[in-house]
Write a protein that holds these residues in place. Structure first.
Motif, mmCIF file in Angstrom:
data_model
loop_
_atom_site.group_PDB
_atom_site.id
_atom_site.type_symbol
_atom_site.label_atom_id
_atom_site.label_comp_id
_atom_site.label_asym_id
_atom_site.label_seq_id
_atom_site.Cartn_x
_atom_site.Cartn_y
_atom_site.Cartn_z
ATOM 1 N N ASN A 1 19.395 -6.313 14.816
ATOM 2 C CA ASN A 1 19.633 -4.881 14.876
ATOM 3 C C ASN A 1 20.087 -4.305 13.544
ATOM 4 N N ASP B 1 14.583 1.717 18.556
ATOM 5 C CA ASP B 1 13.855 0.446 18.581
ATOM 6 C C ASP B 1 12.974 0.305 19.815
ATOM 7 N N SER C 1 12.747 -7.670 10.597
ATOM 8 C CA SER C 1 12.935 -7.092 11.939
ATOM 9 C C SER C 1 11.635 -7.119 12.733
#
Length: 357
Positions: A3, A13, A37
């Motif tokens: 995160n 997200d 990510s």
């Protein structure tokens, strides 16, 4: 998921992950290199499950094609909703091969293609190779070879993970094979099965109710009725086909919702469905097959209430099957046409398979 870095700046997200889910599967390996990510999100098991759930409503159509001018082979994948085509990596096989000599099957919910056998065009020697393509990696790999080298043979997926290889030609086109064997995708092993009663000249096959049906089809000069057989894996035995089934099996077959359909390559390509209790075939009503855009040779596949037909030039006709009468055998079809890019005009289809990717 990490995160500390947003998947897409200024987007939650949850929304960003939905965007990633809708990107075509061939790009996933590339997407992993965009950021840590993205790599974490795409590698997470929940992403794979979400992707599978999304793809179940829209499988990809994988087409094994060859150029008519050079016989060079190429796998293409079509995403039907968008009409976008993707080129698969080259299959690791000899360059000099006869494209129709291969047989292809799929494990749709595992996202795997399995390509078996084939014949070298320079030596006319049959091969025993097995190649597996995985949508998860967009790569081919060699699997355990078949027990018997063969070309021009029938295959069928009998219980989800087992693929049968039946008959075919051996060292020469006239060298008929009666041997049958089964590939277990989980253990990557081949096992011998009961032999067919006789070798056949031309194959079409289908799996219904876990049994594999193989037909020779009508062959010129039509002096004999078609031959065929049905294999029962529970008893490892072969039986003869019913007369109505084998005599009316006059085209390329596919199984949709436990019904056997045939599309003829001749005339206006009428579509028929087999009625087991009556041992007869019944024409499917509805739209006329788009013959003006669909030229021989054809390749056929089906799933989830739809039939997919690929023609020369890789135009694709998608037929939605629906009940239009008072019982389950009164069926109609509605055709939708996906016109291929002009660059495909020299391609002919040898096989097509549906996979969830």
């Amino acid at each position: 998921m990490d995160n500390s870095e947003a998947l897409i700046p200024d987007l939650p997200d949850e929304v960003a992950e939905l965007c990633l889910l809708h990107l075509p599967y061939p790009y996933h390996a590339l997407l992993r290199s965009v950021s840590s990510s993205w790599n974490t999100a795409i590698s997470h098991p929940s992403f794979t499950l979400s992707r599978l759930s999304l793809s179940l409503s829209s499988p990809y159509l994988f087409v094994f094609a060859y150029r008519k001018s050079t016989a060079a082979i190429q796998w293409q994948a079509l995403h039907p909703p968008s009409g976008r085509w993707f080129v698969l990596p080259p299959m690791p096989c000899p360059k000099a091969v006869c494209p129709p000599g291969f047989s292809c099957a799929s494990l749709p919910r595992q996202g795997k293609l399995v390509v078996m056998g084939g014949m070298r065009s320079d030596t006319e020697i049959s091969m025993n190779t097995t190649f597996v393509y995985r949508t998860s990696t967009n790569q081919w790999s060699a699997a355990s070879p078949m027990l018997t080298p063969r070309a021009f043979f029938a295959v069928g997926n009998t219980n989800g993970n087992n693929i049968m290889a039946v008959g075919g030609s051996g060292s020469g086109i006239t060298d008929s094979i009666t041997a049958a064997e089964c590939y277990d995708a989980d253990s990557d092993t081949w096992t011998s099965l009961a032999k067919m009663h006789t070798g056949l000249c031309r194959y079409d096959s289908a799996v219904l109710g876990n049994k594999m049906y193989v037909t020779e089809g009508w062959t010129w000069p039509f002096m004999f009725s078609p031959r065929g057989g049905v294999y029962d894996p529970k008893t490892d035995t072969w039986q003869g086909l019913k007369d109505g089934m084998k005599e009316g099996w006059t085209g390329l077959s596919t199984v949709v919702d436990d019904r056997l359909f045939v599309i003829s390559e001749h005339g206006d390509c009428p579509m028929k469905v087999y009625i087991p209790d009556l041992d007869t075939w019944q024409h499917v009503g509805g739209d006329k097959f788009p013959r003006e855009a669909m030229h021989r040779p054809l390749a056929v596949s089906g799933a989830e209430g739809k039939v997919y037909v690929v023609s020369s030039g890789l135009n694709v006709a998608i037929g939605r099957i629906y009940e239009c009468g008072g019982n389950q055998w009164e069926l109609c079809v509605e055709w939708n046409l996906v016109i291929a890019p002009k660059a495909f005009h020299d391609f002919s289809p040898s096989n097509c398979q549906l996979l969830y990717a």
